[in-house]
Enzyme design. Structure first.
Site, PDB file in Angstrom:
ATOM      1  N   ALA A 114      25.436  24.287 -15.569  1.00  6.77           N
ATOM      2  CA  ALA A 114      26.119  25.300 -16.386  1.00  6.77           C
ATOM      3  C   ALA A 114      27.246  26.001 -15.625  1.00  6.77           C
ATOM      4  O   ALA A 114      27.855  26.926 -16.145  1.00  6.77           O
ATOM      5  CB  ALA A 114      25.101  26.321 -16.895  1.00  6.77           C
ATOM      6  N   GLY A 145      32.551  23.177 -17.066  1.00 10.14           N
ATOM      7  CA  GLY A 145      32.696  22.197 -18.141  1.00 10.14           C
ATOM      8  C   GLY A 145      31.809  22.400 -19.352  1.00 10.14           C
ATOM      9  O   GLY A 145      31.680  23.510 -19.884  1.00 10.14           O
ATOM     10  N   ASN A 187      22.433  18.185 -19.028  1.00 10.68           N
ATOM     11  CA  ASN A 187      23.892  18.028 -19.012  1.00 10.68           C
ATOM     12  C   ASN A 187      24.437  17.679 -17.624  1.00 10.68           C
ATOM     13  O   ASN A 187      25.443  16.975 -17.515  1.00 10.68           O
ATOM     14  CB  ASN A 187      24.524  19.343 -19.509  1.00 10.68           C
ATOM     15  CG  ASN A 187      25.986  19.448 -19.170  1.00 10.68           C
ATOM     16  OD1 ASN A 187      26.823  18.808 -19.786  1.00 10.68           O
ATOM     17  ND2 ASN A 187      26.323  20.250 -18.158  1.00 10.68           N
ATOM     18  N   SER A 211      27.447   9.696 -22.841  1.00 11.82           N
ATOM     19  CA  SER A 211      28.909   9.572 -22.841  1.00 11.82           C
ATOM     20  C   SER A 211      29.284   8.388 -23.715  1.00 11.82           C
ATOM     21  O   SER A 211      28.463   7.490 -23.940  1.00 11.82           O
ATOM     22  CB  SER A 211      29.399   9.305 -21.416  1.00 11.82           C
ATOM     23  OG  SER A 211      30.764   8.936 -21.408  1.00 11.82           O
ATOM     24  N   TYR A 241      28.937   4.062 -13.351  1.00  9.90           N
ATOM     25  CA  TYR A 241      28.905   5.253 -14.218  1.00  9.90           C
ATOM     26  C   TYR A 241      28.463   4.834 -15.622  1.00  9.90           C
ATOM     27  O   TYR A 241      27.574   5.461 -16.209  1.00  9.90           O
ATOM     28  CB  TYR A 241      30.277   5.947 -14.258  1.00  9.90           C
ATOM     29  CG  TYR A 241      30.268   7.151 -15.189  1.00  9.90           C
ATOM     30  CD1 TYR A 241      29.520   8.287 -14.864  1.00  9.90           C
ATOM     31  CD2 TYR A 241      30.970   7.145 -16.393  1.00  9.90           C
ATOM     32  CE1 TYR A 241      29.479   9.386 -15.725  1.00  9.90           C
ATOM     33  CE2 TYR A 241      30.936   8.239 -17.255  1.00  9.90           C
ATOM     34  CZ  TYR A 241      30.185   9.357 -16.908  1.00  9.90           C
ATOM     35  OH  TYR A 241      30.135  10.437 -17.765  1.00  9.90           O
ATOM     36  N   GLY A 272      33.527  11.889 -25.705  1.00  9.61           N
ATOM     37  CA  GLY A 272      34.673  11.196 -25.109  1.00  9.61           C
ATOM     38  C   GLY A 272      35.371  12.136 -24.135  1.00  9.61           C
ATOM     39  O   GLY A 272      34.766  13.085 -23.635  1.00  9.61           O
ATOM     40  N   PHE A 293      35.326  17.067 -14.494  1.00  8.12           N
ATOM     41  CA  PHE A 293      34.822  15.694 -14.432  1.00  8.12           C
ATOM     42  C   PHE A 293      35.730  14.758 -13.616  1.00  8.12           C
ATOM     43  O   PHE A 293      35.268  14.065 -12.700  1.00  8.12           O
ATOM     44  CB  PHE A 293      34.644  15.159 -15.863  1.00  8.12           C
ATOM     45  CG  PHE A 293      34.203  13.735 -15.948  1.00  8.12           C
ATOM     46  CD1 PHE A 293      32.866  13.397 -15.830  1.00  8.12           C
ATOM     47  CD2 PHE A 293      35.121  12.710 -16.144  1.00  8.12           C
ATOM     48  CE1 PHE A 293      32.443  12.074 -15.911  1.00  8.12           C
ATOM     49  CE2 PHE A 293      34.724  11.392 -16.219  1.00  8.12           C
ATOM     50  CZ  PHE A 293      33.385  11.072 -16.106  1.00  8.12           C
TER      51      PHE A 293
HETATM   52  P1  NDP Z   1      31.910  19.126 -14.746  1.00  7.68           P
HETATM   53  O1  NDP Z   1      32.159  18.470 -13.439  1.00  7.68           O
HETATM   54  O2  NDP Z   1      32.870  20.147 -15.224  1.00  7.68           O
HETATM   55  O3  NDP Z   1      30.434  19.759 -14.761  1.00  7.68           O
HETATM   56  C1  NDP Z   1      29.343  19.074 -14.220  1.00  7.68           C
HETATM   57  C2  NDP Z   1      28.190  20.039 -14.041  1.00  7.68           C
HETATM   58  O4  NDP Z   1      27.076  19.323 -13.502  1.00  7.68           O
HETATM   59  C3  NDP Z   1      28.528  21.161 -13.074  1.00  7.68           C
HETATM   60  O5  NDP Z   1      28.040  22.376 -13.585  1.00  7.68           O
HETATM   61  C4  NDP Z   1      27.770  20.780 -11.812  1.00  7.68           C
HETATM   62  O6  NDP Z   1      27.338  21.952 -11.158  1.00  7.68           O
HETATM   63  C5  NDP Z   1      26.572  20.037 -12.386  1.00  7.68           C
HETATM   64  N1  NDP Z   1      25.988  19.114 -11.426  1.00  7.68           N
HETATM   65  C6  NDP Z   1      26.537  18.000 -10.888  1.00  7.68           C
HETATM   66  N2  NDP Z   1      25.718  17.454  -9.983  1.00  7.68           N
HETATM   67  C7  NDP Z   1      24.603  18.239  -9.949  1.00  7.68           C
HETATM   68  C8  NDP Z   1      23.403  18.216  -9.205  1.00  7.68           C
HETATM   69  N3  NDP Z   1      23.161  17.242  -8.321  1.00  7.68           N
HETATM   70  N4  NDP Z   1      22.485  19.183  -9.407  1.00  7.68           N
HETATM   71  C9  NDP Z   1      22.728  20.165 -10.303  1.00  7.68           C
HETATM   72  N5  NDP Z   1      23.836  20.250 -11.042  1.00  7.68           N
HETATM   73  C10 NDP Z   1      24.775  19.299 -10.861  1.00  7.68           C
HETATM   74  O7  NDP Z   1      31.823  17.925 -15.789  1.00  7.68           O
HETATM   75  P2  NDP Z   1      31.496  17.891 -17.361  1.00  7.68           P
HETATM   76  O8  NDP Z   1      31.204  19.218 -17.901  1.00  7.68           O
HETATM   77  O9  NDP Z   1      32.563  17.093 -17.970  1.00  7.68           O
HETATM   78  O10 NDP Z   1      30.180  16.993 -17.319  1.00  7.68           O
HETATM   79  C11 NDP Z   1      28.959  17.379 -17.926  1.00  7.68           C
HETATM   80  C12 NDP Z   1      28.263  16.127 -18.428  1.00  7.68           C
HETATM   81  O11 NDP Z   1      29.064  15.529 -19.442  1.00  7.68           O
HETATM   82  C13 NDP Z   1      28.059  15.041 -17.375  1.00  7.68           C
HETATM   83  O12 NDP Z   1      26.792  14.466 -17.581  1.00  7.68           O
HETATM   84  C14 NDP Z   1      29.170  14.032 -17.677  1.00  7.68           C
HETATM   85  O13 NDP Z   1      28.824  12.738 -17.262  1.00  7.68           O
HETATM   86  C15 NDP Z   1      29.237  14.144 -19.178  1.00  7.68           C
HETATM   87  N6  NDP Z   1      30.467  13.705 -19.812  1.00  7.68           N
HETATM   88  C16 NDP Z   1      31.695  14.216 -19.489  1.00  7.68           C
HETATM   89  C17 NDP Z   1      32.820  13.803 -20.178  1.00  7.68           C
HETATM   90  C18 NDP Z   1      34.189  14.298 -19.859  1.00  7.68           C
HETATM   91  O14 NDP Z   1      35.171  13.633 -20.231  1.00  7.68           O
HETATM   92  N7  NDP Z   1      34.355  15.432 -19.224  1.00  7.68           N
HETATM   93  C19 NDP Z   1      32.721  12.872 -21.304  1.00  7.68           C
HETATM   94  C20 NDP Z   1      31.392  12.396 -21.550  1.00  7.68           C
HETATM   95  C21 NDP Z   1      30.325  12.823 -20.856  1.00  7.68           C
HETATM   96  P3  NDP Z   1      27.319  22.180  -9.566  1.00  7.68           P
HETATM   97  O15 NDP Z   1      28.478  21.424  -8.995  1.00  7.68           O
HETATM   98  O16 NDP Z   1      27.431  23.663  -9.433  1.00  7.68           O
HETATM   99  O17 NDP Z   1      25.991  21.672  -9.145  1.00  7.68           O
HETATM  100  C1  8X3 Z   2      33.268  10.518 -19.401  1.00  3.60           C
HETATM  101  C2  8X3 Z   2      34.147   9.766 -20.318  1.00  3.60           C
HETATM  102  O1  8X3 Z   2      35.340   7.553 -20.670  1.00  3.60           O
HETATM  103  O2  8X3 Z   2      35.943   8.879 -18.712  1.00  3.60           O
HETATM  104  O3  8X3 Z   2      31.938  10.164 -19.585  1.00  3.60           O
HETATM  105  O4  8X3 Z   2      33.881   7.679 -18.783  1.00  3.60           O
HETATM  106  S1  8X3 Z   2      34.857   8.413 -19.571  1.00  3.60           S
END
Ligand code: NDP
Ligand code: 8X3
Length: 253
Positions: A10, A13, A87, A140, A153, A184, A190
């Site tokens: 949290a 993103g 998430n 995703s 991934y 998407g 990310f």
């Molecule tokens: P962000 O990088 O903005 O957020 C990722 C979050 O995950 C951060 O809060 C981070 O917190 C946390 N996190 C990562 N690794 C760990 C860990 N080992 N333990 C605890 N927390 C962790 O990316 P998004 O918000 O985009 O990603 C959220 C989810 O959505 C992911 O699963 C991603 O694969 C998925 N997703 C993203 C897309 C995109 O285009 N952005 C599209 C589709 C899916 P911290 O670093 O503080 O631990």
């Molecule tokens: C994140 C979306 O298409 O970059 O899951 O892998 S993509």
């Protein structure tokens, strides 16, 4: 009715946007992440702005012991978790399979698959006991279609889809909803994480079209939690209008 929502990842993103949405709707939150300062900042903001209860838990989802301790030492009133949003996740690197960095593979598999499993393993029994709850796994579009160099991934997100389906079957007798959300492109942290801090490469991913705002995904997640008890959204794919598949974008550059 005020619910307890546990959101992993949290600090940024989607996770942060999901926390803000559920707070606005007056629910109490357990928020998690590794970056303690960001977690504390968000906790303060949520309490000040929305006057809800927030429990920040600072741990790494890859560490089984940390997950176990965090959930097993929850104060009793926080154990009634209504919604678990799995998430936390990441992509690291974008390489052909024969040039892949093994450490990147481990980070993705450990976070996206094993972290989600660890969280589910400790939170689901609390829901089973109450015969109530909703598990929402963030997959995703990369878990629906593979793309060049996305190998591991994509594999991790296909696994999230499969695990979600399996979880739904196993928890069927216990009245627990299980939902897969497949977003998407969205300009969160990310791509900066994927490209290991290279902001220019990250920015290029989102040039020439309007990506999803994290709040778009948060709204969809909130929606799936508002349906009548007998209705569950199993799977929701949500993309920007300018994206048709993992590989097809309408970009105006
Ligand atoms: P962000 O990088 O903005 O957020 C990722 C979050 O995950 C951060 O809060 C981070 O917190 C946390 N996190 C990562 N690794 C760990 C860990 N080992 N333990 C605890 N927390 C962790 O990316 P998004 O918000 O985009 O990603 C959220 C989810 O959505 C992911 O699963 C991603 O694969 C998925 N997703 C993203 C897309 C995109 O285009 N952005 C599209 C589709 C899916 P911290 O670093 O503080 O631990
Ligand atoms: C994140 C979306 O298409 O970059 O899951 O892998 S993509």
């Amino acid at each position: 009715m005020t619910k307890i929502i546990l959101i992993t990842g949290a600090t940024s993103g989607f996770g942060k946007a999901i926390a803000l949405k559920f707070a606005k709707e007056d629910h109490n939150l357990i928020i998690t992440g590794r970056r303690r300062e960001l977690l504390n900042e968000l906790t303060k903001k949520l309490i000040d702005k929305y006057n809800i209860e927030v429990l920040p838990l600072n741990f790494d989802v890859r560490k089984l012991g940390e997950v176990k301790k965090a959930i097993e030492s929850l104060p009793e009133k926080w154990t009634h978790i209504d919604v678990l949003v799995n998430n936390a996740g990441l992509a690291v690197g974008l390489n052909s399979i024969h040039e892949g960095v093994v450490d990147d593979w481990e980070r993705m598999i450990d976070t996206n698959i094993k972290g989600l499993l660890y969280m589910t393993r400790f939170v689901a029994p609390l829901m089973v006991k109450r015969k109530q709850g909703h598990i929402i796994n963030i997959g995703s579009v990369a878990g629906k279609e593979v793309y060049a160099k996305g190998n591991v991934y994509c594999g991790s997100k296909f696994a999230v889809d499969a695990i979600t389906k399996g979880t739904r079957i196993d928890l069927l007798p216990y009245n627990i909803k299980v939902t897969h959300i497949a977003p998407g492109a969205s300009d969160t942290e990310f791509s900066v994480v994927r490209f290991k801090g290279d902001q220019e490469m990250a920015d290029n991913v989102y040039k020439g079209y309007k990506p999803l705002d994290p709040s778009d995904v948060a709204e969809a997640i909130y929606y799936v939690t508002t349906l009548p008890e007998h209705v569950n959204i199993n799977d929701l794919v949500i993309m920007p209008t300018a994206q048709a598949s993992t590989m097809h974008f309408h970009k105006i550059l």
